[in-house]
Write an enzyme that holds these catalytic residues in place. Sequence first.
Site, mmCIF file in Angstrom:
data_model
loop_
_atom_site.group_PDB
_atom_site.id
_atom_site.type_symbol
_atom_site.label_atom_id
_atom_site.label_comp_id
_atom_site.label_asym_id
_atom_site.label_seq_id
_atom_site.Cartn_x
_atom_site.Cartn_y
_atom_site.Cartn_z
ATOM 1 N N CYS A 43 0.821 -1.214 0.000
ATOM 2 C CA CYS A 43 0.000 0.000 0.000
ATOM 3 C C CYS A 43 0.853 1.262 0.000
ATOM 4 O O CYS A 43 0.622 2.175 -0.793
ATOM 5 C CB CYS A 43 -0.931 0.004 1.211
ATOM 6 S SG CYS A 43 -1.993 1.462 1.296
ATOM 7 N N CYS A 48 -1.715 1.601 -3.077
ATOM 8 C CA CYS A 48 -2.800 2.571 -3.005
ATOM 9 C C CYS A 48 -2.339 3.997 -2.742
ATOM 10 O O CYS A 48 -2.923 4.942 -3.279
ATOM 11 C CB CYS A 48 -3.822 2.139 -1.962
ATOM 12 S SG CYS A 48 -3.148 1.489 -0.437
ATOM 13 N N GLU A 182 -8.158 2.067 -12.671
ATOM 14 C CA GLU A 182 -7.589 3.259 -12.031
ATOM 15 C C GLU A 182 -6.403 3.785 -12.825
ATOM 16 O O GLU A 182 -6.288 4.991 -13.085
ATOM 17 C CB GLU A 182 -7.196 2.937 -10.592
ATOM 18 C CG GLU A 182 -8.387 2.801 -9.669
ATOM 19 C CD GLU A 182 -8.037 2.350 -8.264
ATOM 20 O OE1 GLU A 182 -8.873 2.536 -7.354
ATOM 21 O OE2 GLU A 182 -6.931 1.810 -8.073
ATOM 22 N N HIS A 437 -27.674 20.707 2.277
ATOM 23 C CA HIS A 437 -27.879 21.291 0.957
ATOM 24 C C HIS A 437 -27.029 22.552 0.772
ATOM 25 O O HIS A 437 -26.864 23.333 1.713
ATOM 26 C CB HIS A 437 -29.361 21.651 0.792
ATOM 27 C CG HIS A 437 -29.689 22.244 -0.535
ATOM 28 N ND1 HIS A 437 -29.788 21.481 -1.685
ATOM 29 C CD2 HIS A 437 -29.919 23.533 -0.891
ATOM 30 C CE1 HIS A 437 -30.072 22.291 -2.698
ATOM 31 N NE2 HIS A 437 -30.165 23.534 -2.249
ATOM 32 N N GLU A 442 -26.568 14.725 -0.057
ATOM 33 C CA GLU A 442 -27.962 14.851 0.354
ATOM 34 C C GLU A 442 -28.864 13.882 -0.420
ATOM 35 O O GLU A 442 -29.962 13.548 0.047
ATOM 36 C CB GLU A 442 -28.458 16.281 0.166
ATOM 37 C CG GLU A 442 -28.586 16.737 -1.260
ATOM 38 C CD GLU A 442 -29.120 18.172 -1.368
ATOM 39 O OE1 GLU A 442 -30.090 18.481 -0.670
ATOM 40 O OE2 GLU A 442 -28.552 18.961 -2.149
#
Length: 448
Positions: A43, A48, A182, A437, A442
Amino acid sequence: MTDFDFDLFVIGAGSGGVRASRIAASHGARVAVAEEFRVGGTCVIRGCVPKKLLVYASHFAHELQDTANYGWTIGEATFDWAKLRDFVASDVDRLERAYTSTLDSNKVEHFHERATVAGPNTVRLASGREVTARVILIAVGAWPVLPEIDGVEHCITSNEVFHLPELPKRIVIQGAGYIALEFAGVFNALGSHVTVVNRSDKILRSYDHDLTDRLLPILQARGIEFAFNRPIGRVEKQADGSLLVHAGEGEPIPADVVLVATGRKPKTDGLGLEGVGITLGHNGEIPVDEYGQTACPSIYAVGDVTDRVQLTPVAIREGHAFADTVFGNMPRSTAYDCIPSAVFTQPPIASVGLTEQQARAVHGHVKVFTSDFRPMMNMFAAKAERGFYKLVVDPASDRVLGVHLLGPDAAEVLQAAAIAVKAGLTKAQFDATVALHPSMAEELVLMR
């Protein structure tokens, strides 16, 4: 005091091994760890973390195209691969120093050489020295798989992709999993011509079909070419140094770099486990019980080498649980349900819980709620890419079984939603939450 050199000897200083070492030491154990490459593991060193830095850098390519709509006038933009590559490498160096410092501060002795298992309580170092330990932990992770094809020596894996001397004009990527897609997004954004070849016609097979069905045309619209049902059969090097990829039916595909991203397997070859009665699985994985214990009672394993869930946070949890169980007198195991995951494609997707197909297989009938919307930030973009959120709900209990997101910052939004799914919250509780919002998040509480 014991008759052993150490209470715990860890083979592999990746995320799981370092966490296990640190926690075991905090419980008073005398700990040593051996790492044949660099402290930090996949990693941190070649996975990553550096990949996410490339993803961040490549985002600028899209955003620079839209600056005029934001009111900015910017001169001619140029990209320097070497500068980005070297910056990423320097940050990897920084993180390796940090991981090494963690070992030092916890008084964990570390050996920078390969170690193998020589007995139930014995480790043999590459130097020939043998060290004994009451408990041995295997945390060597996994390694990229290369196909058995002619010319495979001309291909690279995700291990080498961070060190390319220059940005390839043309790159062929074999595979359609998260690593392949990716890197396809990164190189496409940075200016390479990207062709993804795959033996089937599916991408990201473990993800909800509604996400992948929407993601594919977006990736294609961004310029990534897909050659489905075309596994690579041969890679041929040309006189000028370029490559010719023979993949299934159709014309050979010219490339400067061929990246193979078709999966990873546990790195157990030559580790000596068979000599202590541990029979490896079909993929080379180490079978373990819920506490990470192998068929040899003094040997445990955590992380990708067990091939349960190949994710860094899972390896860390397993390493911590192992140390608490064996050295902290606090037996506990790792739960594998409701593990969130994300794919940092462009745009990214993120999921937690059951897909619709999985939920129907378990619960029979399910309710599905969706939101198909254009994120506000995409209003400035030339391409009208849409976001998509999906909730999978058990109608009997109203519990939210799965959350699946496609759109900007999907991973950041999902982390909070993963808490809700893990806690077993209901759709009614989602609905009762006031929306924040204006935001993309939301949409999670507005689906009806």
